[in-house]
Write a protein that holds these residues in place. Sequence first.
Motif, PDB file in Angstrom:
ATOM      1  N   LYS A  42      -3.288  39.271  48.550  1.00 39.27           N
ATOM      2  CA  LYS A  42      -3.903  40.577  48.304  1.00 39.27           C
ATOM      3  C   LYS A  42      -5.425  40.450  48.298  1.00 39.27           C
ATOM      4  N   GLY A  43      -6.075  41.443  48.875  1.00 38.07           N
ATOM      5  CA  GLY A  43      -7.526  41.460  48.924  1.00 38.07           C
ATOM      6  C   GLY A  43      -8.115  40.938  50.220  1.00 38.07           C
ATOM      7  N   LYS A  44      -7.290  40.355  51.089  1.00 37.82           N
ATOM      8  CA  LYS A  44      -7.774  39.829  52.370  1.00 37.82           C
ATOM      9  C   LYS A  44      -7.803  40.953  53.418  1.00 37.82           C
ATOM     10  N   TYR A  45      -8.643  41.929  53.178  1.00 31.67           N
ATOM     11  CA  TYR A  45      -8.692  43.104  54.058  1.00 31.67           C
ATOM     12  C   TYR A  45      -9.127  42.748  55.481  1.00 31.67           C
ATOM     13  N   GLY A  46     -10.121  41.870  55.603  1.00 42.02           N
ATOM     14  CA  GLY A  46     -10.583  41.488  56.931  1.00 42.02           C
ATOM     15  C   GLY A  46      -9.487  40.827  57.743  1.00 42.02           C
ATOM     16  N   LEU A  47      -8.707  39.986  57.093  1.00 47.29           N
ATOM     17  CA  LEU A  47      -7.595  39.313  57.759  1.00 47.29           C
ATOM     18  C   LEU A  47      -6.569  40.331  58.246  1.00 47.29           C
ATOM     19  N   VAL A  48      -6.184  41.248  57.360  1.00 41.50           N
ATOM     20  CA  VAL A  48      -5.164  42.243  57.714  1.00 41.50           C
ATOM     21  C   VAL A  48      -5.648  43.145  58.842  1.00 41.50           C
ATOM     22  N   GLU A  49      -6.864  43.652  58.725  1.00 42.13           N
ATOM     23  CA  GLU A  49      -7.375  44.558  59.750  1.00 42.13           C
ATOM     24  C   GLU A  49      -7.505  43.859  61.105  1.00 42.13           C
ATOM     25  N   GLY A  50      -7.907  42.593  61.086  1.00 44.42           N
ATOM     26  CA  GLY A  50      -8.021  41.839  62.332  1.00 44.42           C
ATOM     27  C   GLY A  50      -6.672  41.663  63.011  1.00 44.42           C
ATOM     28  N   VAL A  51      -5.655  41.325  62.234  1.00 42.74           N
ATOM     29  CA  VAL A  51      -4.316  41.146  62.799  1.00 42.74           C
ATOM     30  C   VAL A  51      -3.721  42.490  63.202  1.00 42.74           C
ATOM     31  N   HIS A  52      -4.059  43.540  62.468  1.00 39.26           N
ATOM     32  CA  HIS A  52      -3.610  44.877  62.875  1.00 39.26           C
ATOM     33  C   HIS A  52      -4.143  45.222  64.265  1.00 39.26           C
ATOM     34  N   GLU A  53      -5.363  44.807  64.565  1.00 38.35           N
ATOM     35  CA  GLU A  53      -5.906  45.057  65.892  1.00 38.35           C
ATOM     36  C   GLU A  53      -5.173  44.227  66.952  1.00 38.35           C
ATOM     37  N   VAL A  54      -4.754  43.035  66.596  1.00 36.05           N
ATOM     38  CA  VAL A  54      -3.953  42.224  67.522  1.00 36.05           C
ATOM     39  C   VAL A  54      -2.642  42.942  67.828  1.00 36.05           C
ATOM     40  N   ILE A  55      -2.010  43.481  66.795  1.00 32.52           N
ATOM     41  CA  ILE A  55      -0.755  44.223  66.974  1.00 32.52           C
ATOM     42  C   ILE A  55      -0.983  45.467  67.818  1.00 32.52           C
ATOM     43  N   HIS A  56      -2.091  46.155  67.534  1.00 40.01           N
ATOM     44  CA  HIS A  56      -2.450  47.333  68.320  1.00 40.01           C
ATOM     45  C   HIS A  56      -2.501  46.993  69.803  1.00 40.01           C
ATOM     46  N   HIS A  57      -3.172  45.902  70.142  1.00 43.34           N
ATOM     47  CA  HIS A  57      -3.302  45.544  71.548  1.00 43.34           C
ATOM     48  C   HIS A  57      -1.989  45.036  72.132  1.00 43.34           C
ATOM     49  N   LEU A  58      -1.166  44.420  71.324  1.00 45.08           N
ATOM     50  CA  LEU A  58       0.166  44.024  71.798  1.00 45.08           C
ATOM     51  C   LEU A  58       0.962  45.263  72.202  1.00 45.08           C
ATOM     52  N   LEU A  59       0.969  46.270  71.333  1.00 47.23           N
ATOM     53  CA  LEU A  59       1.696  47.504  71.615  1.00 47.23           C
ATOM     54  C   LEU A  59       1.115  48.214  72.837  1.00 47.23           C
TER      55      LEU A  59
END
Length: 214
Positions: free
Chosen positions: A186-203
Motif C-alpha cells: 500500500k502506498g506505492k502509487y507510482g508503481l501501480v499507475e506505471g503498471v496500469h499504463e502497461v495494462i492499458h497498452h496491452l489492451l
Amino acid sequence: MKDLLSEAKKFSVEFQKENQSAIANLDLNIISEVAILLFQAKERGSNIFFFGNGGSHSIATHFACDFGKGTKITGKKNQKFYKVFGLDNAAWLTAQANDGKEPFTNGDYPGIYNHGYDGIFVGQMENFIQEGDVAFGISSSGNSQNILNALEFAKIKKAHTVAMVGFDGGKAAKIADHVILVKCEKGKYGLVEGVHEVIHHLLYEFAIQLEKNI
C-alpha cells in the motif's frame, strides 16, 4: 556527487525489480477477459466509460484517446468504432462537483454522497449509459468514493463493470464484475499507475490486432 549517483542507481535497481515483479504477477486471464469484453462492446455498439482520479484520471483519458482514435484502421471499410467516453469534461466535472450532494442524496442513487465530488462520474455517465455498456473505473487504492458510486450505478443500469486497481484492490474489487489487480505494498502509487499504463497498452495493442485480423 558520487554518493548521489550511487543512491540513484540503487533506487533505480529496486524500482525496476518492483515493477518487473508486479508485471510478472498480473492475472493475464482476467486481462484477456477484459480485452474481449471491450471488443465485444465495440462490436455490438455499446458505450465504454473510463474514469479515475489524479494520475488515474490521466490514464482514463489516455484509454479513451487510444481506443477512440488509435484503433481506426486506415482504408478498412465498414469498420465499427469504439464508442468511448473519458469522463473528463472539465466544465461538466467541476459543475457537477459544485452542485453539492443534494442531486444524489435526494434522488434514487446507490452509494455514499458526502459532497458533490462523490457524484462527478455518475453525473456524467448517467446521460448515456445503457444496458450492456462497460464502466471501467481506475483507482490505485480502489477506495475512491466517486469510483465506487460510479461502479454501483453502472451495475444497477445492468452495465458490465471493470475495476483496475492496486494494493489489495480495496472496495472496488468487491463491487466490479472484472478486477485487474496490481498487487503490491500500500502506498506505492507510482508503481501501480506505471503498471496500469502497461495494462492499458496491452489492451490497446490487442484491440488494434483484432481490428487488423477481422
